[in-house]
Design a protein around this motif. Structure first.
Motif, PDB file in Angstrom:
ATOM      1  N   PRO A 317      30.177 -14.124  76.455  1.00 35.44           N
ATOM      2  CA  PRO A 317      31.357 -14.097  77.327  1.00 35.44           C
ATOM      3  C   PRO A 317      31.356 -12.853  78.212  1.00 35.44           C
ATOM      4  O   PRO A 317      31.158 -11.734  77.725  1.00 35.44           O
ATOM      5  CB  PRO A 317      32.523 -14.094  76.341  1.00 35.44           C
ATOM      6  N   GLY A 318      31.524 -13.057  79.501  1.00 35.78           N
ATOM      7  CA  GLY A 318      31.507 -11.942  80.438  1.00 35.78           C
ATOM      8  C   GLY A 318      30.112 -11.540  80.889  1.00 35.78           C
ATOM      9  O   GLY A 318      29.960 -10.600  81.679  1.00 35.78           O
ATOM     10  N   GLY A 319      29.092 -12.236  80.389  1.00 36.26           N
ATOM     11  CA  GLY A 319      27.723 -11.897  80.760  1.00 36.26           C
ATOM     12  C   GLY A 319      27.357 -12.414  82.141  1.00 36.26           C
ATOM     13  O   GLY A 319      28.044 -13.240  82.732  1.00 36.26           O
ATOM     14  N   GLU A 320      26.235 -11.916  82.655  1.00 32.40           N
ATOM     15  CA  GLU A 320      25.772 -12.297  83.987  1.00 32.40           C
ATOM     16  C   GLU A 320      24.313 -12.742  83.951  1.00 32.40           C
ATOM     17  O   GLU A 320      23.503 -12.214  83.175  1.00 32.40           O
ATOM     18  CB  GLU A 320      25.890 -11.124  84.968  1.00 32.40           C
ATOM     19  N   GLY A 321      24.007 -13.704  84.816  1.00 30.46           N
ATOM     20  CA  GLY A 321      22.630 -14.073  85.070  1.00 30.46           C
ATOM     21  C   GLY A 321      22.242 -13.600  86.453  1.00 30.46           C
ATOM     22  O   GLY A 321      22.982 -13.828  87.424  1.00 30.46           O
ATOM     23  N   TRP A 322      21.122 -12.908  86.561  1.00 29.51           N
ATOM     24  CA  TRP A 322      20.644 -12.438  87.857  1.00 29.51           C
ATOM     25  C   TRP A 322      19.466 -13.295  88.276  1.00 29.51           C
ATOM     26  O   TRP A 322      18.415 -13.291  87.614  1.00 29.51           O
ATOM     27  CB  TRP A 322      20.208 -10.981  87.782  1.00 29.51           C
ATOM     28  N   LEU A 323      19.640 -14.025  89.350  1.00 28.75           N
ATOM     29  CA  LEU A 323      18.579 -14.847  89.916  1.00 28.75           C
ATOM     30  C   LEU A 323      18.042 -14.151  91.151  1.00 28.75           C
ATOM     31  O   LEU A 323      18.792 -13.923  92.112  1.00 28.75           O
ATOM     32  CB  LEU A 323      19.125 -16.237  90.276  1.00 28.75           C
ATOM     33  N   ILE A 324      16.764 -13.802  91.134  1.00 31.51           N
ATOM     34  CA  ILE A 324      16.133 -13.167  92.294  1.00 31.51           C
ATOM     35  C   ILE A 324      15.338 -14.243  93.015  1.00 31.51           C
ATOM     36  O   ILE A 324      14.382 -14.802  92.464  1.00 31.51           O
ATOM     37  CB  ILE A 324      15.219 -11.995  91.884  1.00 31.51           C
ATOM     38  N   LEU A 325      15.738 -14.541  94.245  1.00 27.23           N
ATOM     39  CA  LEU A 325      15.166 -15.697  94.933  1.00 27.23           C
ATOM     40  C   LEU A 325      15.109 -15.452  96.434  1.00 27.23           C
ATOM     41  O   LEU A 325      16.075 -14.988  97.038  1.00 27.23           O
ATOM     42  CB  LEU A 325      16.019 -16.935  94.645  1.00 27.23           C
ATOM     43  N   SER A 326      13.971 -15.784  97.024  1.00 22.03           N
ATOM     44  CA  SER A 326      13.827 -15.774  98.479  1.00 22.03           C
ATOM     45  C   SER A 326      14.321 -17.106  99.036  1.00 22.03           C
ATOM     46  O   SER A 326      14.254 -18.138  98.364  1.00 22.03           O
ATOM     47  CB  SER A 326      12.353 -15.567  98.838  1.00 22.03           C
ATOM     48  N   ASP A 327      14.797 -17.078 100.277  1.00 17.08           N
ATOM     49  CA  ASP A 327      15.199 -18.336 100.928  1.00 17.08           C
ATOM     50  C   ASP A 327      14.090 -18.881 101.825  1.00 17.08           C
ATOM     51  O   ASP A 327      14.347 -19.715 102.705  1.00 17.08           O
ATOM     52  CB  ASP A 327      16.498 -18.147 101.718  1.00 17.08           C
ATOM     53  N   LEU A 328      12.838 -18.436 101.612  1.00 18.99           N
ATOM     54  CA  LEU A 328      11.718 -18.924 102.426  1.00 18.99           C
ATOM     55  C   LEU A 328      11.625 -20.449 102.373  1.00 18.99           C
ATOM     56  O   LEU A 328      11.355 -21.097 103.391  1.00 18.99           O
ATOM     57  CB  LEU A 328      10.408 -18.291 101.940  1.00 18.99           C
ATOM     58  N   ALA A 329      11.873 -21.030 101.197  1.00 21.89           N
ATOM     59  CA  ALA A 329      11.800 -22.482 101.064  1.00 21.89           C
ATOM     60  C   ALA A 329      12.792 -23.182 101.980  1.00 21.89           C
ATOM     61  O   ALA A 329      12.514 -24.277 102.492  1.00 21.89           O
ATOM     62  CB  ALA A 329      12.047 -22.882  99.611  1.00 21.89           C
ATOM     63  N   GLU A 330      13.930 -22.562 102.202  1.00 18.98           N
ATOM     64  CA  GLU A 330      14.936 -23.155 103.090  1.00 18.98           C
ATOM     65  C   GLU A 330      14.446 -23.167 104.532  1.00 18.98           C
ATOM     66  O   GLU A 330      14.601 -24.161 105.251  1.00 18.98           O
ATOM     67  CB  GLU A 330      16.250 -22.391 102.975  1.00 18.98           C
ATOM     68  N   HIS A 331      13.823 -22.087 104.957  1.00 16.93           N
ATOM     69  CA  HIS A 331      13.332 -22.002 106.336  1.00 16.93           C
ATOM     70  C   HIS A 331      12.113 -22.898 106.551  1.00 16.93           C
ATOM     71  O   HIS A 331      11.807 -23.266 107.689  1.00 16.93           O
ATOM     72  CB  HIS A 331      13.001 -20.553 106.683  1.00 16.93           C
ATOM     73  N   LEU A 332      11.422 -23.241 105.454  1.00 11.26           N
ATOM     74  CA  LEU A 332      10.282 -24.164 105.549  1.00 11.26           C
ATOM     75  C   LEU A 332      10.715 -25.623 105.431  1.00 11.26           C
ATOM     76  O   LEU A 332       9.888 -26.523 105.552  1.00 11.26           O
ATOM     77  CB  LEU A 332       9.266 -23.851 104.438  1.00 11.26           C
ATOM     78  N   GLY A 333      11.996 -25.847 105.182  1.00  4.64           N
ATOM     79  CA  GLY A 333      12.490 -27.211 105.032  1.00  4.64           C
ATOM     80  C   GLY A 333      12.161 -27.844 103.703  1.00  4.64           C
ATOM     81  O   GLY A 333      12.190 -29.068 103.564  1.00  4.64           O
ATOM     82  N   LEU A 334      11.871 -27.030 102.697  1.00  2.00           N
ATOM     83  CA  LEU A 334      11.459 -27.547 101.397  1.00  2.00           C
ATOM     84  C   LEU A 334      12.606 -27.645 100.393  1.00  2.00           C
ATOM     85  O   LEU A 334      12.540 -28.426  99.443  1.00  2.00           O
ATOM     86  CB  LEU A 334      10.362 -26.648 100.809  1.00  2.00           C
ATOM     87  N   ARG A 335      13.647 -26.819 100.582  1.00  2.35           N
ATOM     88  CA  ARG A 335      14.790 -26.863  99.669  1.00  2.35           C
ATOM     89  C   ARG A 335      16.025 -26.373 100.415  1.00  2.35           C
ATOM     90  O   ARG A 335      16.175 -25.174 100.678  1.00  2.35           O
ATOM     91  CB  ARG A 335      14.544 -25.978  98.435  1.00  2.35           C
ATOM     92  N   PRO A 336      16.953 -27.263 100.784  1.00  2.00           N
ATOM     93  CA  PRO A 336      18.149 -26.831 101.512  1.00  2.00           C
ATOM     94  C   PRO A 336      19.072 -25.987 100.643  1.00  2.00           C
ATOM     95  O   PRO A 336      19.095 -26.130  99.420  1.00  2.00           O
ATOM     96  CB  PRO A 336      18.809 -28.152 101.926  1.00  2.00           C
ATOM     97  N   ARG A 337      19.832 -25.111 101.261  1.00  2.00           N
ATOM     98  CA  ARG A 337      20.767 -24.255 100.527  1.00  2.00           C
ATOM     99  C   ARG A 337      21.775 -25.100  99.739  1.00  2.00           C
ATOM    100  O   ARG A 337      22.150 -24.750  98.616  1.00  2.00           O
ATOM    101  CB  ARG A 337      21.495 -23.333 101.507  1.00  2.00           C
ATOM    102  N   GLY A 338      22.193 -26.233 100.319  1.00  2.00           N
ATOM    103  CA  GLY A 338      23.153 -27.086  99.627  1.00  2.00           C
ATOM    104  C   GLY A 338      22.638 -27.595  98.294  1.00  2.00           C
ATOM    105  O   GLY A 338      23.412 -27.756  97.339  1.00  2.00           O
TER     106      GLY A 338
END
Length: 391
Positions: A317-338
């Motif tokens: 409870p109260g913990g956090e997950g840190w996801l480190i991720l580039s949005d390169l896939a979004e600019h390549l059309g491979l994975r939309p932000r939505g």
């Protein structure tokens, strides 16, 4: 049961064979021609382009020059055809797929220049360097009783380069200038911007009552080391790859953090819950063309989706997950932000905040790079996630 893959050729009217080694997973060549210093670069290029392997018996340094000559022929700029009126511009995803195809074809062609080694990882060619240690680090200890094997010169040069990286290490500002020493096949932490995000993000208050963090997919152990240096008393670091675990173990021992970080060979999460769970998954949802590309390419975003789906169940409870991720896939059309946001929501997670940074690697400013437009727009983010039920 079938034995190790073998490569076959004829030399001096005698049929010969040897074990085939390829860390990229390439199949042994079906056609092999023995060659030496008399082979011209143009003739070698024709053979390699046709899928005929060139088993080198000449001077080692001449073979290196020949490999460079083959690369120049492959990389020679082609004349651009004038676009027809009304022709559509190629999409980012098509540009990415064409780039991957070209990379794969280039790798196959350059891998056609091959060499024979004895079981103790020695190359018996004129002016050949001593490569047994570099080979041992990737292939395991040599054994003279195992007979000869054949591998590509391109792979050998990769082994030598990895050996030098391992010796010298990578100096990291996020560790106060100390070094991480990557092993062959383990992704080197050369992009300092994502390390700075982990080094500077505010630690969750929940850590005050239980100083424990999980590092999912630890690789070289660099993020586990950063967390430990920031005062996290115990880090559980996981990875599926034995090479990565061996690399992390060596780095953490060198940094004096072996007692603070426990390594586990598991897929994604260790048992239990923690106040902080960190993950830096592969950023591009595409199929790797070799086992060594798994640190960059993640088919179907398997690791990313697995991390998100399992995160809530591994946070206190109260913990956090840190996801480190580039949005390169979004600019390549491979994975939309939505799509990413939908996965976060479906996993019962909530975005607390996001910290962004721009990449600093040379390709981001290289206009000649095939993916320059996407790289120039790329942003790397640290997503602070919490279980929605705990808010």
């Amino acid at each position: 049961m079938t034995g190790p893959a073998r490569v076959h050729w004829t030399e001096g009217e005698e049929s010969r064979s040897a074990r085939w080694r390829s860390e990229s997973g390439a199949a042994p060549p079906r056609r092999v021609q023995v060659a030496n210093d008399t082979l011209t670069a143009d003739a070698a290029f024709r053979l390699a382009s046709e899928g005929t392997a060139i088993l080198w018996r000449g001077d080692f340094q001449n073979a290196r020059q020949l490999l460079q000559a083959l690369a120049r022929r492959i990389d020679k700029p082609k004349k651009e055809k004038k676009a027809k009126p009304g022709a559509s511009t190629i999409s980012p995803v098509d540009a990415f797929n064409l780039h991957r195809q070209a990379q794969s074809q280039r790798a196959r062609t350059l891998a056609m220049l091959v060499m024979e080694f004895n079981g103790a990882h020695h190359v018996t060619l004129r002016r050949a360097p001593e490569v047994s240690r570099a080979c041992s680090e990737a292939y395991g200890p040599g054994d003279a009783t195992q007979g000869t094997y054949v591998t590509s010169l391109r792979e050998l040069l990769g082994l030598i380069s990895a050996h030098e990286w391992r010796k010298k290490g990578v100096e990291l500002a996020a560790l106060g200038g100390e070094r991480i020493h990557p092993h062959y096949g383990v992704f080197a932490p050369v992009r300092g911007e994502y390390l700075a995000l982990v080094a500077e993000a505010p630690l969750p208050p929940a850590l005050a009552s239980g100083s424990l963090a999980f590092d999912i997919g630890t690789g070289t152990g660099v993020l586990a080391a950063i967390l430990a240096r920031r005062g996290v008393q115990q880090v559980l670091a996981t990875d599926q790859d034995p090479r990565a675990l061996a690399c992390a173990r060596e780095n953490l021992a060198r940094l004096g953090l072996a007692t603070r970080v426990e390594l586990q060979q598991v897929d994604l999460f260790p048992p239990g819950r923690a106040p902080l769970v960190v993950c830096n998954p592969p950023w591009v949802p595409a199929r790797p063309s070799s086992p060594l590309e798994h640190a960059v390419y993640d088919p179907d975003s398997r690791m990313l989706r697995g991390f998100l789906q399992g995160l809530a169940a591994h946070l206190v409870p109260g913990g956090e997950g840190w996801l480190i991720l580039s949005d390169l896939a979004e600019h390549l059309g491979l994975r939309p932000r939505g799509e990413l946001m939908a996965w976060i929501d479906a996993a019962g997670l909530h975005v607390l905040s996001r910290v962004d940074t721009r990449p600093q690697h040379p390709k981001a400013g290289d206009a000649s790079d095939a993916l320059h437009a996407a790289r120039a727009a790329e942003v790397t983010s640290l997503w602070r996630l919490a279980a929605a039920a705990s808010l």
